[in-house]
Write a protein that holds these residues in place. Structure first.
Motif, short mmCIF file in Angstrom:
data_model
loop_
_atom_site.label_atom_id
_atom_site.label_comp_id
_atom_site.label_asym_id
_atom_site.label_seq_id
_atom_site.Cartn_x
_atom_site.Cartn_y
_atom_site.Cartn_z
N VAL A 11 -10.30 8.00 1.25
CA VAL A 11 -11.43 7.29 0.65
C VAL A 11 -10.94 6.31 -0.41
CG1 VAL A 11 -13.53 7.58 -0.72
CG2 VAL A 11 -13.02 9.18 1.14
N LYS A 12 -10.05 6.76 -1.28
CA LYS A 12 -9.56 5.89 -2.35
C LYS A 12 -8.73 4.73 -1.79
CE LYS A 12 -9.55 9.25 -6.13
NZ LYS A 12 -10.42 8.44 -7.02
N SER A 13 -7.97 4.99 -0.72
CA SER A 13 -7.19 3.92 -0.11
C SER A 13 -8.10 2.86 0.49
CB SER A 13 -6.27 4.50 0.96
OG SER A 13 -5.38 5.44 0.41
N TYR A 14 -9.17 3.31 1.12
CA TYR A 14 -10.14 2.36 1.67
C TYR A 14 -10.78 1.52 0.56
CZ TYR A 14 -14.26 0.60 4.12
OH TYR A 14 -15.23 -0.21 4.65
N HIS A 15 -11.08 2.18 -0.56
CA HIS A 15 -11.65 1.47 -1.71
C HIS A 15 -10.67 0.43 -2.26
CE1 HIS A 15 -14.03 0.71 -5.28
NE2 HIS A 15 -13.02 1.08 -6.06
N HIS A 16 -9.38 0.81 -2.38
CA HIS A 16 -8.37 -0.12 -2.86
C HIS A 16 -8.19 -1.28 -1.90
CE1 HIS A 16 -7.00 1.83 -6.48
NE2 HIS A 16 -6.76 2.97 -5.86
N ALA A 17 -8.30 -1.03 -0.60
CA ALA A 17 -8.15 -2.09 0.39
C ALA A 17 -9.27 -3.12 0.25
CB ALA A 17 -8.14 -1.50 1.79
N ARG A 18 -10.49 -2.65 0.04
CA ARG A 18 -11.62 -3.56 -0.16
C ARG A 18 -11.45 -4.37 -1.44
NH1 ARG A 18 -16.17 -3.02 2.87
NH2 ARG A 18 -17.41 -3.88 1.14
N PHE A 56 -8.84 -7.09 -0.78
CA PHE A 56 -9.38 -8.20 0.02
C PHE A 56 -10.31 -9.07 -0.83
CE2 PHE A 56 -12.41 -9.96 3.19
CZ PHE A 56 -11.48 -10.72 3.90
N ALA A 57 -11.12 -8.44 -1.69
CA ALA A 57 -12.00 -9.21 -2.58
C ALA A 57 -11.18 -10.05 -3.55
CB ALA A 57 -12.93 -8.26 -3.34
N ALA A 58 -10.07 -9.50 -4.05
CA ALA A 58 -9.21 -10.26 -4.96
C ALA A 58 -8.57 -11.45 -4.25
CB ALA A 58 -8.14 -9.35 -5.53
N LEU A 59 -8.18 -11.25 -2.99
CA LEU A 59 -7.61 -12.35 -2.23
C LEU A 59 -8.63 -13.47 -2.01
CD1 LEU A 59 -5.51 -10.41 0.45
CD2 LEU A 59 -4.63 -11.78 -1.43
N LEU A 60 -9.86 -13.08 -1.67
CA LEU A 60 -10.90 -14.09 -1.46
C LEU A 60 -11.21 -14.84 -2.75
CD1 LEU A 60 -13.42 -12.20 0.88
CD2 LEU A 60 -11.75 -13.96 1.50
N ALA A 61 -11.17 -14.13 -3.89
CA ALA A 61 -11.43 -14.78 -5.18
C ALA A 61 -10.35 -15.77 -5.55
CB ALA A 61 -11.56 -13.72 -6.27
N ARG A 62 -9.17 -15.64 -4.92
CA ARG A 62 -8.05 -16.55 -5.17
C ARG A 62 -7.87 -17.54 -4.02
NH1 ARG A 62 -7.31 -11.88 -7.71
NH2 ARG A 62 -6.23 -11.81 -9.73
N CYS A 63 -8.96 -17.81 -3.31
CA CYS A 63 -8.96 -18.83 -2.25
C CYS A 63 -7.98 -18.48 -1.13
CB CYS A 63 -8.67 -20.21 -2.80
SG CYS A 63 -9.82 -20.74 -4.10
N TYR A 64 -8.01 -17.24 -0.68
CA TYR A 64 -7.15 -16.81 0.42
C TYR A 64 -7.51 -17.56 1.69
CZ TYR A 64 -5.32 -13.78 4.10
OH TYR A 64 -4.69 -13.28 5.22
N GLN A 65 -6.52 -18.16 2.33
CA GLN A 65 -6.72 -18.94 3.55
C GLN A 65 -5.80 -18.48 4.66
OE1 GLN A 65 -6.23 -23.03 2.35
NE2 GLN A 65 -8.27 -23.12 1.40
N PHE A 122 0.80 -1.21 0.00
CA PHE A 122 0.00 0.00 0.00
C PHE A 122 0.84 1.27 0.00
CE2 PHE A 122 -3.77 -2.46 0.58
CZ PHE A 122 -4.78 -1.63 0.11
N ILE A 123 2.13 1.15 0.26
CA ILE A 123 2.99 2.32 0.08
C ILE A 123 2.94 2.78 -1.36
CG2 ILE A 123 5.40 3.09 0.04
CD1 ILE A 123 5.90 1.38 2.49
N PHE A 124 3.03 1.84 -2.29
CA PHE A 124 3.00 2.17 -3.72
C PHE A 124 1.59 2.62 -4.14
CE2 PHE A 124 6.36 -0.95 -3.12
CZ PHE A 124 7.44 -0.28 -3.67
N VAL A 125 0.56 1.99 -3.56
CA VAL A 125 -0.81 2.39 -3.89
C VAL A 125 -1.05 3.83 -3.46
CG1 VAL A 125 -3.24 1.96 -3.41
CG2 VAL A 125 -1.70 0.04 -3.81
N LEU A 126 -0.63 4.17 -2.24
CA LEU A 126 -0.82 5.54 -1.74
C LEU A 126 -0.04 6.55 -2.57
CD1 LEU A 126 -0.71 4.97 2.14
CD2 LEU A 126 -2.68 5.65 0.78
#
Length: 261
Positions: free
Chosen positions: A202-209, A212-221, A162-166
């Motif tokens: 706001v945008k950082s919160y959106h990117h975080a969600r 997390f959705a991408a991780l769940l879609a890739r079977c994050y355990q 998230f350093i790079f995202v920010l």
């Protein structure tokens, strides 16, 4: 991607085992911190500079720019250490007295400030050696082998990502504002800066969600898996690291042991 990260993936020491580079940087940093000798700090700065520029192939100009980054903070810090303020008489090398208060610098305070300055630069050069020659993912791989808790490693990886995202988000917002004369005056600069901070949250919160959705879609355990490069331990590199640290300890012993306060 930051240029530091680019050099970490493209330098002459890239194929060296990360544990060897980590041990060299950490052991040298510990000695530099533990020993209160300006000569030791200068040797560490010199060796790390040679390793970064000549051995790893990092451009000298870029390395010097990096070393200038903490310089302002160090100068402010050593300035406050060098100056003494007291109502009692002091052996001042330079100073003045106002309202029975002595203000100035002494030989002891100058020595302490100089030692602190060199020690700080020495430790920073050790960290730069590690950052410029070893990618963060490989440092985390070594920490995983050392049984560091997985939760800590995952948090470290997410924060690093998230350093790079920010930075990318803040850069995009700033360019958009500047193109609309958002920083034309001091008043508009404050206004634009406030909006940048609010939108960045706001945008950082959106990117975080989204992450997390991408991780769940890739079977994050509850465990982030990354590719591990095949490395082999080099006996020659281990011997060189051990020889250097031993030589540094001998130099400490020859110059007199001074433990950091």
């Amino acid at each position: 991607m930051l240029r530091i990260d680019q050099f970490a993936y493209a330098n002459r020491l890239r194929t060296v085992h990360p544990a060897e580079k980590l041990s060299f940087a950490v052991l040298t940093l510990v000695i530099c911190l533990a020993v209160s000798r300006p000569l030791i700090s200068m040797v560490v700065i010199l060796i790390m500079g040679v390793g970064i520029v000549l051995r790893a192939g990092i451009p000298l100009r870029f390395y010097l720019k990096l070393m200038l980054v903490p310089l302002v903070f160090l100068l402010i810090g050593v300035f406050t250490v060098a100056f003494q303020i007291s109502r009692y008489s002091l052996p001042l090398e330079w100073g003045f007295t106002a309202w029975d208060v002595n203000v100035g610098v002494t030989a002891a305070s100058l020595g302490l400030a100089g030692n602190l300055f060199l020690k700080s630069l020495g430790t920073v050069s050790c960290l730069y050696f590690l950052a410029l020659t070893t990618p963060v993912l490989e440092i985390m791989w070594i920490m995983k082998k050392a049984k560091v808790p997985a939760l800590f490693l995952e948090l470290m990886l997410i924060v690093y990502r998230f350093i790079f995202v920010l930075m990318e988000t803040a850069s995009g917002i700033y360019i958009s504002q500047a193109s609309r004369w958002g920083y034309a005056s001091l008043k508009t600069s404050y206004y634009s800066l406030a909006w940048l901070a609010a939108n960045l949250f706001v945008k950082s919160y959106h990117h975080a969600r989204q992450l997390f959705a991408a991780l769940l879609a890739r079977c994050y355990q509850e465990e982030l898996k990354v590719l591990e490069m095949p490395y082999s331990i080099s006996g020659k590199n281990i011997a060189l690291v051990a020889l250097f640290e031993l030589a540094l300890l001998v130099l400490v012993w020859r110059t007199g042991v001074g433990v950091a306060a």
